[in-house]
Scaffold this motif. Structure first.
Motif, short mmCIF file in Angstrom:
data_model
loop_
_atom_site.label_atom_id
_atom_site.label_comp_id
_atom_site.label_asym_id
_atom_site.label_seq_id
_atom_site.Cartn_x
_atom_site.Cartn_y
_atom_site.Cartn_z
N ARG A 12 0.98 -1.23 -0.14
CA ARG A 12 0.09 -0.10 -0.04
C ARG A 12 1.02 1.10 -0.09
N SER A 13 0.42 2.23 -0.84
CA SER A 13 1.23 3.50 -0.49
C SER A 13 0.91 4.23 0.71
N CYS A 14 2.11 4.40 1.64
CA CYS A 14 1.95 4.97 2.91
C CYS A 14 2.47 6.21 2.96
N PRO A 74 5.90 3.05 -1.63
CA PRO A 74 5.13 1.80 -1.42
C PRO A 74 5.52 0.99 -0.26
N THR A 75 4.62 0.43 0.42
CA THR A 75 4.87 -0.17 1.85
C THR A 75 4.29 -1.41 2.05
N PRO A 76 5.06 -2.51 2.51
CA PRO A 76 4.67 -3.65 2.35
C PRO A 76 3.51 -3.90 3.93
N GLY A 132 10.63 -14.06 16.83
CA GLY A 132 12.04 -14.16 16.32
C GLY A 132 12.01 -13.34 14.98
N MET A 133 10.91 -13.11 14.32
CA MET A 133 10.78 -12.48 13.13
C MET A 133 10.99 -11.26 13.00
N SER A 134 11.97 -10.66 12.21
CA SER A 134 12.35 -9.27 12.15
C SER A 134 11.88 -8.58 10.69
N ILE A 135 11.69 -7.46 10.84
CA ILE A 135 11.01 -6.68 9.48
C ILE A 135 11.78 -5.28 9.47
N LYS A 136 12.38 -5.02 8.49
CA LYS A 136 13.17 -3.66 8.43
C LYS A 136 12.00 -2.73 7.58
N GLY A 137 11.88 -1.53 8.26
CA GLY A 137 11.07 -0.32 7.53
C GLY A 137 11.42 0.02 6.16
N PRO A 138 10.45 0.64 5.35
CA PRO A 138 9.10 0.81 5.84
C PRO A 138 8.26 -0.41 5.72
N ALA A 139 7.19 -0.40 6.86
CA ALA A 139 6.33 -1.34 7.02
C ALA A 139 5.22 -0.91 7.64
N ALA A 140 3.94 -1.51 7.78
CA ALA A 140 3.01 -1.29 8.44
C ALA A 140 2.52 -2.79 8.79
N ILE A 141 2.07 -2.83 10.23
CA ILE A 141 1.67 -4.08 10.69
C ILE A 141 0.27 -3.88 11.32
N GLU A 142 -0.71 -4.55 10.69
CA GLU A 142 -1.96 -4.44 11.23
C GLU A 142 -2.37 -5.49 12.19
N MET A 143 -2.94 -5.00 13.36
CA MET A 143 -3.28 -5.97 14.25
C MET A 143 -5.09 -5.77 14.41
N ASN A 144 -5.52 -6.63 15.25
CA ASN A 144 -6.93 -6.64 15.64
C ASN A 144 -7.40 -5.13 16.24
N SER A 145 -6.47 -4.74 17.27
CA SER A 145 -6.76 -3.65 18.00
C SER A 145 -5.87 -2.34 17.68
N THR A 146 -5.03 -2.43 17.01
CA THR A 146 -4.13 -1.35 16.60
C THR A 146 -3.31 -1.61 15.08
N SER A 147 -2.64 -0.47 14.90
CA SER A 147 -1.53 -0.79 13.86
C SER A 147 -0.19 -0.24 14.11
N ALA A 148 0.88 -0.72 13.83
CA ALA A 148 2.22 -0.35 14.26
C ALA A 148 2.72 0.17 12.84
N ILE A 149 3.29 1.38 12.59
CA ILE A 149 3.88 1.88 11.46
C ILE A 149 5.39 1.70 11.68
#
Length: 130
Positions: free
Chosen positions: A69-71, A81-83, A93-110
């Protein structure tokens, strides 16, 4: 334990406070009093909860990627363009380098460009500056 004498003391204290706040004689004792709320402050020892630890299995975070998605991150960069990741699918144990957006049930992390996300053994999403 609250008994009749305590209730009588509470009523007298309430009537005095009411008279002080609204003026002597403004209360009507014959109407009675309805207690709507009780508030109790207490201090005590509680057992420390045992938090469930998960194994740090790691893995490829692309398994959790839902799409792109474009963020908008800044005026200088504009839309990027952002995963987009499903936070419920990320494993400890997983790691992600930004840019990224993480969607959860109650919130999102940018996650910005100069940040990295790490999922710890308690499934917390930890964001570190690079």
């Amino acid at each position: 334990t609250i008994d009749e004498s305590d209730i009588s003391s509470f009523m007298i204290a309430f009537e005095e406070a009411y008279d002080n706040l609204y003026g002597k004689g403004t209360g009507w004792k014959e109407a009675g009093v309805e207690v709507i709320n009780f508030r109790i402050d207490a201090i005590g020892l509680m057992p420390k909860p045992t938090l469930r630890k998960f194994p740090l299995v790691g893995g490829d975070p692309r398994e959790a990627q839902k799409g792109m998605r474009s963020c908008y991150f800044s005026k200088a960069e504009g839309f990027v363009p952002t995963p987009i990741y499903d936070g419920q699918v990320l494993s400890p144990g997983m790691s992600i380098k930004g840019p990224a957006a993480i969607e959860m049930n109650s919130t999102s992390a940018i996650v910005n460009h100069k940040q990295e996300v790490y999922v710890d053994e308690y499934c917390n999403i930890i964001i570190h500056q690079l």
